[in-house]
Write a protein that holds these residues in place. Structure first.
Motif, short mmCIF file in Angstrom:
data_model
loop_
_atom_site.label_atom_id
_atom_site.label_comp_id
_atom_site.label_asym_id
_atom_site.label_seq_id
_atom_site.Cartn_x
_atom_site.Cartn_y
_atom_site.Cartn_z
N GLU A 226 -54.18 -6.73 -59.92
CA GLU A 226 -53.09 -7.66 -60.58
C GLU A 226 -53.61 -7.86 -61.99
O GLU A 226 -54.63 -7.70 -62.68
CB GLU A 226 -53.45 -8.88 -59.86
CG GLU A 226 -52.97 -8.74 -58.23
CD GLU A 226 -53.21 -10.18 -57.63
OE1 GLU A 226 -52.78 -10.22 -56.32
OE2 GLU A 226 -53.71 -11.08 -58.25
N TYR A 227 -52.34 -7.99 -62.81
CA TYR A 227 -52.08 -8.12 -64.07
C TYR A 227 -51.16 -9.50 -64.30
O TYR A 227 -50.07 -8.90 -64.08
CB TYR A 227 -51.90 -6.75 -64.68
CG TYR A 227 -51.58 -7.02 -66.18
CD1 TYR A 227 -52.21 -7.54 -67.26
CD2 TYR A 227 -50.79 -5.90 -66.67
CE1 TYR A 227 -51.99 -7.66 -68.51
CE2 TYR A 227 -50.32 -6.06 -68.03
CZ TYR A 227 -51.06 -6.99 -69.15
OH TYR A 227 -50.73 -6.72 -70.15
N LYS A 228 -51.41 -10.29 -64.48
CA LYS A 228 -50.79 -11.56 -64.81
C LYS A 228 -50.34 -11.98 -66.27
O LYS A 228 -49.47 -12.70 -66.40
CB LYS A 228 -51.35 -12.78 -63.99
CG LYS A 228 -51.40 -12.42 -62.44
CD LYS A 228 -51.87 -13.45 -61.82
CE LYS A 228 -52.01 -13.14 -60.18
NZ LYS A 228 -52.55 -14.43 -59.51
N ASN B 218 -51.75 -11.84 -70.73
CA ASN B 218 -52.70 -11.23 -71.65
C ASN B 218 -53.73 -12.13 -72.17
O ASN B 218 -53.51 -13.01 -72.98
CB ASN B 218 -51.70 -10.56 -73.01
CG ASN B 218 -50.94 -9.42 -72.46
OD1 ASN B 218 -51.57 -8.60 -72.07
ND2 ASN B 218 -50.01 -9.57 -72.85
N TYR C 289 -58.05 -10.61 -68.57
CA TYR C 289 -57.61 -9.20 -68.36
C TYR C 289 -57.92 -8.19 -69.16
O TYR C 289 -58.06 -6.73 -68.87
CB TYR C 289 -55.89 -9.35 -68.13
CG TYR C 289 -55.67 -10.21 -67.06
CD1 TYR C 289 -55.69 -9.71 -65.67
CD2 TYR C 289 -55.28 -11.53 -67.19
CE1 TYR C 289 -55.24 -10.58 -64.56
CE2 TYR C 289 -54.95 -12.22 -65.94
CZ TYR C 289 -54.94 -11.72 -64.54
OH TYR C 289 -54.57 -12.53 -63.60
N GLN D 147 -61.08 -6.92 -67.57
CA GLN D 147 -60.59 -6.33 -66.21
C GLN D 147 -60.27 -4.79 -66.49
O GLN D 147 -60.41 -3.86 -65.98
CB GLN D 147 -59.50 -7.03 -65.61
CG GLN D 147 -59.02 -6.46 -64.36
CD GLN D 147 -58.10 -7.46 -63.56
OE1 GLN D 147 -58.65 -7.98 -62.79
NE2 GLN D 147 -56.84 -6.94 -63.69
N PRO E 130 -46.28 -4.62 -64.95
CA PRO E 130 -47.54 -5.35 -64.42
C PRO E 130 -47.32 -5.60 -62.79
O PRO E 130 -46.06 -6.10 -62.55
CB PRO E 130 -47.81 -6.41 -65.26
CG PRO E 130 -46.48 -6.68 -65.80
CD PRO E 130 -45.77 -5.23 -65.95
N LYS F 166 -47.98 -8.49 -60.69
CA LYS F 166 -48.48 -10.04 -60.78
C LYS F 166 -49.10 -10.51 -59.49
O LYS F 166 -50.05 -11.08 -59.31
CB LYS F 166 -47.34 -10.63 -61.18
CG LYS F 166 -46.82 -10.62 -62.60
CD LYS F 166 -45.68 -11.45 -62.85
CE LYS F 166 -45.07 -11.29 -64.22
NZ LYS F 166 -44.02 -12.10 -64.55
N LYS G 154 -61.01 -7.27 -59.76
CA LYS G 154 -61.00 -8.50 -60.24
C LYS G 154 -61.84 -8.83 -61.32
O LYS G 154 -63.09 -9.18 -61.02
CB LYS G 154 -60.87 -9.38 -58.84
CG LYS G 154 -59.79 -9.41 -57.79
CD LYS G 154 -59.96 -10.38 -56.95
CE LYS G 154 -58.77 -10.55 -55.71
NZ LYS G 154 -59.02 -11.63 -54.90
#
Length: 265
Positions: free
Chosen positions: A177-179, A181, A185, A188, A239, A241, A256
């Motif tokens: 997941e990428y929520k 900046n 992340y 990650q 992304p 989310k 994660k």
């Protein structure tokens, strides 16, 4: 903008150039621009004065991600700077800030152990699983007695042994997941990218879950470093989310932060 991408903590170079399209040239030009990330968040909002033919600007890029530079407004002055007029414009250009590669702590052989639990086997390649038989041949010195095919041996009055099949290793499936900046992340992306490079070096087949749009996901097979870089840039532009686990048809790995979690489906 000469660069299409840069590494995190590097800078992107912008050049604003004057183009005269009127008989009477203007004087100073004030350009208002902003940098927006993939989540529609404004991360830079500045203005620059163009006195000569060109002005160069460096923009620091502390976080991974896909960014768009947008010029929204220009203000032009006459040569004596007595009069001016403003104009709303829509000029933009995009670039990507890529993660760093480093050696990962996790062994790629440990990562690959999950697929060895699969119950599929190649019937056209010999291996060490005897629930599926690759071939039956005559007994050779050193063959284990437990592999003797007793029915065929008694029928032909000669010892025959069973040769097992090779397990089928399906592609590893990696997802994350990428929520937003931030540093979490960034690390990650570093871990994810470094793990993928390690898998490529070990010739381990794998695929990455990517987002087609807001509601749909699909998997992208990775076969080269260039292919990986293209996929990572797509992930930063589109992304995921929230990872929809119902989309997965088999076990997968979710990254994660700097941890690797295994999900058995």
């Amino acid at each position: 903008m000469q660069q299409a991408y840069c590494l995190r903590d590097e800078t992107i170079n912008l050049s604003f150039c004057r183009q005269s399209v009127t008989p009477i040239p203007c004087g100073q030009i004030i350009i208002e621009y902003q940098m927006i990330d993939a989540f529609s968040q404004i991360v830079v909002e500045k203005s620059v004065c163009l006195h000569d033919q060109q002005v160069d600007v460096e923009i620091p890029c502390p976080h991974c991600g896909h960014y768009t530079i947008q010029v929204q407004k220009i203000k032009c002055f006459d040569l004596l700077q007595c009069f001016s007029f403003s104009k709303t414009v829509s000029i933009q250009n995009s670039f990507d800030v890529m993660p760093h590669y480093h050696l990962v702590d996790v062994s790629v052989h440990q990562v690959h152990q999950l697929d060895e639990q699969e119950e599929n086997y190649l019937t056209d390649q010999k291996g060490d699983d005897y629930s599926e038989i690759f071939e039956i041949r005559t007994y050779r010195e050193g063959d284990e007695l437990k592999h003797i095919h007793w029915n065929m041996s008694s029928k032909f009055q000669e010892f025959f042994v069973k040769v097992g099949s090779q397990p089928v290793h399906e592609n590893l499936t990696l997802a994350m997941e990428y929520k937003e900046n931030n540093t979490f992340y960034d690390l990650q992306f570093d871990y994810f990218y470094s793990l993928c490079i390690s898998l490529l070096k070990e010739n381990i087949a794998f695929e990455i879950v990517t987002s087609c749009d807001v509601q749909n996901m699909h998997v992208q097979s990775i076969h080269s470093v260039d292919n990986l870089a293209t996929t990572v840039r797509w992930m930063m532009k589109n992304p995921i989310k929230t990872l929809d686990k119902s989309f997965m048809s088999r076990s997968f790995y979710q990254i994660k932060g700097q941890n690797l979690e295994v999900y058995h489906l």
